[in-house]
Design a protein around this motif. Structure first.
Motif: not given
Length: 513
Positions: A342-343, A369-370, A376-377, A427-430
């Motif tokens: 994810t990161y 960004g990471a 987002a998680v 981040g939302l998707l992964v």
């Protein structure tokens, strides 16, 4: 067994009441009292607690004259537990062969009790030879041996049962077996995740601090100061723009051919401190890493290296603070494997999105960004576990404020808002795919699986489309107004028009970023 003797202190001994504790009374031969219950016509019953059989007519005791009570009971017990020999065979003794028989003098010794008032005596009234005989006899009869005093028997102790083992780590992680749903919910409320320590976050933080120290060293060697104040001031208190580009910042002219910026375009060298600049170098020299040898710029790794770079002291302090607090907790809950994917997926996609829509002449660095991908998680966690969070509406308000603050930082030079937004999206998707969501109902579980099955192909499609668009199409053609998401229109940047890079083709005209 000991019979009870009443001692009346109100009657003197002169009236016929003898002292029951005197030496004469103790050594006096035993005579069964009239108050004992009879086991037969001529016998008496003993205490049930001592497991000593009563002596009746069928039990004959020889030479009872002169015996004390204890000697009489011991003799009766041995005779009652002696197994008669079968016909034609020799009579078997209950005494072990390796034990010598008790001497006759042992039974003639008077019994002395040193502590009449104790509730427990660790020693028996028998001699060692008699004790061994009794234990051997009980063992041969298949009976359990309870070593106890004749007068007082201790209660049997229960055997402790085996403690049930705790569930193994795999069953706990998968939510199966001995790790029930209620326990998972309780652990979630307490912040207990899949692992205890955020190893990936610690390793990344150490690496980023080391890289930032190297940035300061490079700028100090080039300009004589670790912080850049000339030709322009770095508001983040860090190296110059040329030094950041040379160290691996995302800079599209180093990654592909840009129509308005050729490889021969001049820009300030790393050691330039004049304003306007007097020392100019080509873009290929500033990009470093060996250049591209009169070919096409192809430093694709600049989608990854900016994650480890930071624009200055303020920048790295903010990012590391968010990383060791927010990102570390996400790693504990997700596990190092899912967190690692994810990161870096969020960090790389943020740079891909920024390469498409940011000003091509503006370098960009940072792990923002990471980190936004891990933030987002936390949104996935909030909405998936809304009922398990304390005051979720208040938490939602604070997370919204933090999000707005992070986007506002994206307008500072060398920091890209598209990296923030791209990391948040990926981040939302992964995060939906790898985050361990607790599903109390079948409907909730089905909804989560629908999101996961849709998130995986969507993430792949976004990567493919935007990478292809970066290398083959005009980044501004698709969305000409998107540049304002990461650029404040000012006269210094030509109101966010053009490339964002002011340059000159001469060594005397000056150049700035």
């Amino acid at each position: 067994m000991a019979h009870s003797i009443w001692y009346d202190i109100d009657h003197p001994t002169s009236q016929g009441y003898a002292d029951p504790f005197s030496d004469g009374a103790r050594d006096e031969p035993f005579r069964p009292p009239d108050s004992l219950p009879l086991g037969g016509a001529d016998g008496f019953a003993t205490s049930r607690a001592s497991n000593v059989p009563a002596i009746g007519l069928s039990t004959s005791i020889h030479n009872t004259s002169g015996m004390t009570e204890a000697q009489l009971v011991a003799t009766g017990y041995r005779q009652a537990n002696t197994t008669p020999a079968p016909p034609g065979e020799q009579r078997r003794s209950v005494i072990r062969p390796d034990m010598p028989p008790a001497s006759p003098s042992a039974l003639d010794t008077a019994y002395h009790d040193d502590d009449l008032h104790s509730t427990f005596r660790p020693s028996s009234v028998f001699s060692k030879g008699d004790e061994a005989s009794l234990i051997e006899s009980s063992t041969q009869k298949g009976q359990a041996v309870h070593y106890q005093d004749l007068d007082y028997a201790e209660p049997n102790h229960k055997v402790p049962t085996a403690v049930e083992e705790s569930p193994d780590s795999w069953k706990k992680l998968s939510g199966a077996g001995k790790y029930p749903l209620e326990q998972r919910i309780e652990d979630k409320k307490r912040g207990i995740g899949r692992q205890k320590y955020p190893f990936v976050v610690w390793a990344l933080t150490i690496a980023m601090v080391g890289v930032f120290i190297n940035e300061l060293v490079v700028n100090a060697r080039a300009q004589g100061s670790p912080l850049s104040f000339k030709p322009v001031v770095n508001p983040m208190l860090g190296p110059s723009g040329s030094a950041l580009i040379n160290l691996g910042a995302r800079f599209p002219p180093c990654m592909k051919s840009v129509t308005s910026i050729s490889s021969s375009t001049l820009m300030p060298c790393l050691n330039d401190t004049a304003n306007p600049p007097t020392s100019l170098c080509t873009i290929e020299d500033v990009c470093g890493f060996g250049g591209w040898g009169n070919g096409t710029p192809n430093q694709w790794f600049r989608f990854i290296t900016p994650i480890f770079l930071h624009a200055g002291i303020i920048h790295i302090l903010l990012n590391m603070l968010a990383q060791v607090i927010v990102s570390a907790q996400i790693e504990r809950e997700m596990g190092s494997g899912g967190f690692f994917i994810t990161y870096f997926a969020a960090g790389i996609f943020g740079n891909v999105l920024g390469g498409n829509f940011s000003l091509v002449g503006s370098p960009s660095v940072g792990a923002s960004g990471a980190i936004f991908g891990t933030i987002a998680v936390t949104w996935v966690d909030l909405f998936a576990h809304w009922r398990y969070h304390h005051q979720p509406w208040k938490r939602l308000a604070w997370m919204s404020v933090e999000l707005v603050f992070g986007i506002a930082l994206g307008y500072i030079p060398y920091v890209d808002n598209f990296a923030h937004l791209g990391g948040l999206c990926m981040g939302l998707l992964v995060g939906t795919t790898f985050y361990p969501v607790i599903s109390p109902t079948r409907r909730h579980k089905m909804i989560m699986w629908v999101f996961r099955l849709a998130a995986i192909p969507l993430a792949v499609v976004l990567f493919v489309v935007l990478v292809r668009n970066f290398y083959t199409s005009d980044p501004y053609a698709a969305c000409s107004g998107c540049r304002y998401l990461s650029c404040i229109p000012l006269s210094s940047n030509d109101y966010c028009q053009g490339t964002g890079l002011t340059y000159s083709t001469t060594t005397t005209g000056g150049s700035s970023i």
